[in-house]
Design a protein around this motif. Structure first.
Motif, PDB file in Angstrom:
ATOM      1  N   UNK A 339      34.276  45.629  41.483  1.00 19.18           N
ATOM      2  CA  UNK A 339      34.159  45.013  40.264  1.00 19.18           C
ATOM      3  C   UNK A 339      34.198  43.509  40.182  1.00 19.18           C
ATOM      4  N   UNK A 340      35.521  43.193  41.089  1.00 15.13           N
ATOM      5  CA  UNK A 340      35.679  41.494  41.138  1.00 15.13           C
ATOM      6  C   UNK A 340      34.557  40.941  41.553  1.00 15.13           C
ATOM      7  N   UNK A 341      34.376  41.660  42.812  1.00 12.87           N
ATOM      8  CA  UNK A 341      33.262  40.701  43.698  1.00 12.87           C
ATOM      9  C   UNK A 341      31.895  40.796  43.024  1.00 12.87           C
ATOM     10  N   UNK A 342      31.697  41.633  42.178  1.00 11.83           N
ATOM     11  CA  UNK A 342      30.400  41.526  41.694  1.00 11.83           C
ATOM     12  C   UNK A 342      30.446  40.294  40.713  1.00 11.83           C
ATOM     13  N   UNK A 343      31.392  39.991  40.020  1.00 15.34           N
ATOM     14  CA  UNK A 343      31.337  38.742  39.140  1.00 15.34           C
ATOM     15  C   UNK A 343      31.810  37.697  39.811  1.00 15.34           C
ATOM     16  N   UNK A 344      32.668  37.475  41.018  1.00 19.00           N
ATOM     17  CA  UNK A 344      32.945  36.227  41.531  1.00 19.00           C
ATOM     18  C   UNK A 344      31.972  35.285  41.950  1.00 19.00           C
ATOM     19  N   UNK A 345      30.870  35.669  42.671  1.00 18.07           N
ATOM     20  CA  UNK A 345      29.828  34.620  43.030  1.00 18.07           C
ATOM     21  C   UNK A 345      29.261  33.749  41.763  1.00 18.07           C
ATOM     22  N   UNK A 346      29.123  34.486  40.708  1.00 15.53           N
ATOM     23  CA  UNK A 346      28.661  33.836  39.477  1.00 15.53           C
ATOM     24  C   UNK A 346      29.719  32.831  38.895  1.00 15.53           C
ATOM     25  N   UNK A 347      30.723  33.432  39.042  1.00 14.68           N
ATOM     26  CA  UNK A 347      32.054  32.678  38.318  1.00 14.68           C
ATOM     27  C   UNK A 347      32.186  31.247  39.178  1.00 14.68           C
ATOM     28  N   UNK A 348      32.121  31.412  40.704  1.00  9.63           N
ATOM     29  CA  UNK A 348      32.456  30.092  41.291  1.00  9.63           C
ATOM     30  C   UNK A 348      31.076  28.944  41.233  1.00  9.63           C
ATOM     31  N   UNK A 349      29.747  29.752  41.186  1.00  9.48           N
ATOM     32  CA  UNK A 349      28.724  29.113  41.049  1.00  9.48           C
ATOM     33  C   UNK A 349      28.596  28.026  39.855  1.00  9.48           C
ATOM     34  N   UNK A 350      29.156  28.803  38.535  1.00  9.03           N
ATOM     35  CA  UNK A 350      29.153  28.234  37.318  1.00  9.03           C
ATOM     36  C   UNK A 350      30.291  27.141  37.546  1.00  9.03           C
TER      37      UNK A 350
END
Length: 729
Positions: A339-350
């Motif tokens: 779950x965390x890694x599903x969200x992480x890429x979008x978070x650091x990209x933003x």
């Protein structure tokens, strides 16, 4: 956040009994000791039964630190005798003579732990911390006597196995399941040699947890930045007045104090024009427990991780995370990681996009050429907010006055839960500090008494930072109805006399969040104390969901009023807030997820000779952590994880709960009556609040929503790309 300290005794029944009982006193000695015990109970105010109105209330006005240690030791002895009597009952084990008797035990100890929790969280002193350090290993030994009581466990196991063959009523079946699983997870089936080592580890950990927590508090009290009038550039008037008062309270009249708490740090970094001072305040806050002095926590962290792993390996688990998550909604570390890694890429990209926006403004407005650093993030994020959305955080604060926000949460509770909040007459209910206010909670329709709600809103010396909720007494009916005593605790900067308490939008959301925990306590409709316990990656869901009502039209129009004029928040400003709803989500999501991922990685790694600082740096590098952002809770002051075990490998639970929150919020948004839709609200209370832990959380959510939650709504809420396939959580 739920306060872990006071979730004891009758508040949580058998879930707490594992932490609060065990015995070496023979049942035959009980009658001989009764008279002496009653006399001691009558003379020590911390042991006394709560008296007065509202079903009895804690005697906070009678708190004397000299009474604490003897009260704790006496209460433990009394509880030990109760438990031993249960374990040695010659009658065959039944739900009534084993489980119910355990639910009934520990009244005195529960009361003492309420006071202990207040001293630990709200009014701590160096003198208390010495007593706390002495009591911690004794309490741990006490815990072990319960979890390792072979006779007791065999009786529990018998009841459990019989219930598997001939199921009990649903609530009793759930209690038996929870009690049995708790004992099994605490090593009840270990060999005598392993049990001994298990108890030794717990005892050592208890002292380490206390030391970790006290080190963080010491650094919060020690590192205060004092500034002068010529260094106030950019700071809001309300903050300046509060900082002047804080300085005067610390003997620095004429100066301004930036205390080492999140609420103070956050405001200063957002508004101060003094970059060098921003850096100093930032470093003070994020180096708590990491200064290489007597309060440094790095050695404590390594020891804690080593002992946690050794302990679970005694039971055959590879690591602490595997053991801890087996009875959580996630079930496995991999599911939480996924779950965390599903969200992480979008978070650091933003986050990278946000930094680019900030750097562009810094290039235009800064006299000296700078590169965005962590202590610049909040400051330039505010500049971007104003430029992109014409939204000024200080302007928003003028409409977020604490008194009005308190009325707003009461209104929300009235609409959804049919609760009414009425201030109790001053002096009729004892409080532990003059800042604490108390309300009676009743049913709006019938007038029936439900409980009390205490509010302790302001930061002060000896009070731990952050915001939390707790209960002094939980709702049960199995042994006579017990009404709820709940509390919320914040760390708003106390204003100068006569000045309003104006808070940020984030702090207002947190206020609603913590009140959501209080509503979860107050709405409880369970029979047995154990059913008031929580599943860590579920208990934050209800509170996170309540945040959504802050931005509803009814709350905005009725309660978000300018503190001077009384005018409601203009529609134009509301529109700006809504437009900027996903603003800075890169920062918010990244700083949280970095902490959650670090929590999991630390407990999956081999802790032998682990260097926490080095591990933190290397792990964040592998995750491509933006250099402009720091973890919300750096490892040396990550009290969620290292001052106890409640959130250890469980910090991800806030995100897990947020998936449920976003999905549930869409159920309201899609309903005819929106967030005040009566039918959806009734289902909310019936399935998501009132049952507490009386039913499996996944089943409860499906009853509310008609299906499992999906990650899609979370991604939409944060303005991140929605996965192409609709993934269920």
């Amino acid at each position: 956040m739920i306060n872990k300290i006071s979730r004891t005794g009758k508040a949580t029944g058998l879930a707490a009994m594992l932490a609060l009982a065990g015995c070496s006193t023979a049942p035959t000695q009980q009658s001989q000791q009764t008279t002496m015990e009653q006399a001691q109970t009558e003379t020590n105010p911390l042991l006394k039964e709560w008296t007065g109105p509202y079903g009895g209330v804690p005697a906070f006005d009678k708190m004397n630190l000299a009474d604490l240690k003897p009260a704790m030791e006496k209460a433990m002895a009394m509880n030990l005798a109760e438990i031993e009597a249960i374990a040695n009952n010659p009658q065959p084990a039944t739900f009534a003579n084993t489980i119910e008797e355990m639910e009934r035990a520990g009244e005195e100890l529960g009361r003492v732990f309420t006071y202990y929790g207040i001293w630990g969280s709200n009014v701590s002193t160096p003198e208390f911390r010495k007593i706390q350090a002495e009591l911690a290993p004794k309490i741990s030994e006490f815990n072990s006597k319960i979890s390792q009581n072979e006779k007791l466990f065999q009786r529990i196991k018998t009841v459990y196995e019989n219930a598997q063959k001939n199921p009990l009523p649903a609530d009793q079946q759930r209690v038996v399941q929870l009690v049995y699983e708790n004992f099994a997870m605490e090593g009840a089936d270990l060999s005598p040699e392993k049990k001994q080592r298990y108890a030794e580890i717990n005892k050592e950990l208890s002292s380490l947890y206390t030391a970790f927590s006290n080190n963080v508090l010491a650094d919060e009290e020690k590192y205060i930045v004092y500034i002068t009038k010529d260094q106030l550039g950019g700071l809001p008037e309300s903050f300046v007045k509060a900082a002047a008062k804080a300085a005067a309270d610390n003997g620095q009249e004429g100066k301004y104090a930036i205390t080492n708490t999140r609420s103070s740090m956050d405001q200063f970094l957002t508004y101060s024009d003094e970059r060098a001072l921003r850096e100093k305040v930032w470093k003070n806050y994020y180096s708590r427990g990491d200064n290489g002095d007597a309060s440094d926590n790095n050695t404590n962290i390594t020891k804690i991780l080593q002992l946690r792993r050794e302990r679970v390996q005694l039971m055959g688990y590879d690591n602490f995370a595997e053991w801890r998550l087996q009875n959580r909604m996630a079930k496995t570390p991999q599911a939480a990681m996924d779950l965390m890694l599903a969200v992480w890429p979008s978070a650091i990209a933003r986050a990278k996009e946000e930094v680019a926006d900030m750097q562009a403004i810094a290039n235009k407005t800064s006299k000296a050429k700078i590169t965005i650093e962590p202590w610049d993030y909040r400051y330039y994020a505010e500049k971007v907010r104003q430029a992109k959305y014409d939204l000024n955080s200080d302007e928003v604060k003028q409409y977020l006055e604490l008194g009005n926000l308190t009325q707003a949460i009461f209104y929300t509770a009235g609409e959804l839960f049919n609760f009414k909040f009425t201030p109790v007459p001053e002096g009729s209910v004892p409080v532990f500090h003059e800042d604490v206010k108390v309300w009676e909670v009743t049913d709006k329709t019938t007038g029936a008494h439900i409980g009390l709600w205490y509010l302790d809103p302001f930061a002060r010396q000896g009070k731990r930072s952050g915001a939390w909720a707790t209960t002094y007494r939980a709702h049960t009916t199995f042994d006579g109805k017990k009404t709820v005593l709940s509390s919320n605790n914040s760390n708003f900067v106390k204003p100068a006399p006569g000045e309003p308490v104006l808070v940020s939008w984030d702090d207002a959301e947190t206020f609603f969040h913590e009140f959501g925990h209080a509503l979860h306590f107050l709405a409880s409709n369970v029979k047995y104390p154990t059913l008031n316990s929580g599943v860590r990656d579920y208990t934050e869901f209800q509170s996170q969901l309540l945040e959504r009502w802050l931005s509803t039209d009814r709350v905005i129009n009725q309660f978000l009023k300018h503190y001077k004029t009384g005018e409601p928040m203009p529609k134009e400003l509301v529109a700006k807030i809504e437009k900027a709803a996903t603003f800075n989500q890169g920062f918010a999501t990244t700083e949280f997820l970095a902490s959650a991922l670090m929590d999991m990685h630390l407990h999956l790694a081999d802790p032998t000779n682990l260097d926490p600082d080095k591990f933190e740096r290397e792990t964040l590098t592998k995750l491509n952590m933006p250099k402009e952002i720091v973890m919300r809770h750096r490892t040396p002051h990550f009290t969620h994880v290292f001052s106890g075990e409640g959130y250890a490998t469980g910090y991800y639970g806030y995100l897990w709960a947020d998936v449920l929150t976003s999905d549930a919020a869409e159920a309201f948004a899609e309903a005819p009556g929106g967030f005040y839709d009566k039918q959806v609200a009734d289902k909310l209370v019936k399935y998501l609040f009132a049952p507490r832990n009386a039913m499996d959380p996944a089943d409860a959510y499906r009853k509310f929503r008609g299906r499992d939650a999906k990650i899609d709504a979370l991604m939409r809420d944060r303005g991140f790309p929605v996965p192409t396939s609709s993934s269920k959580k």
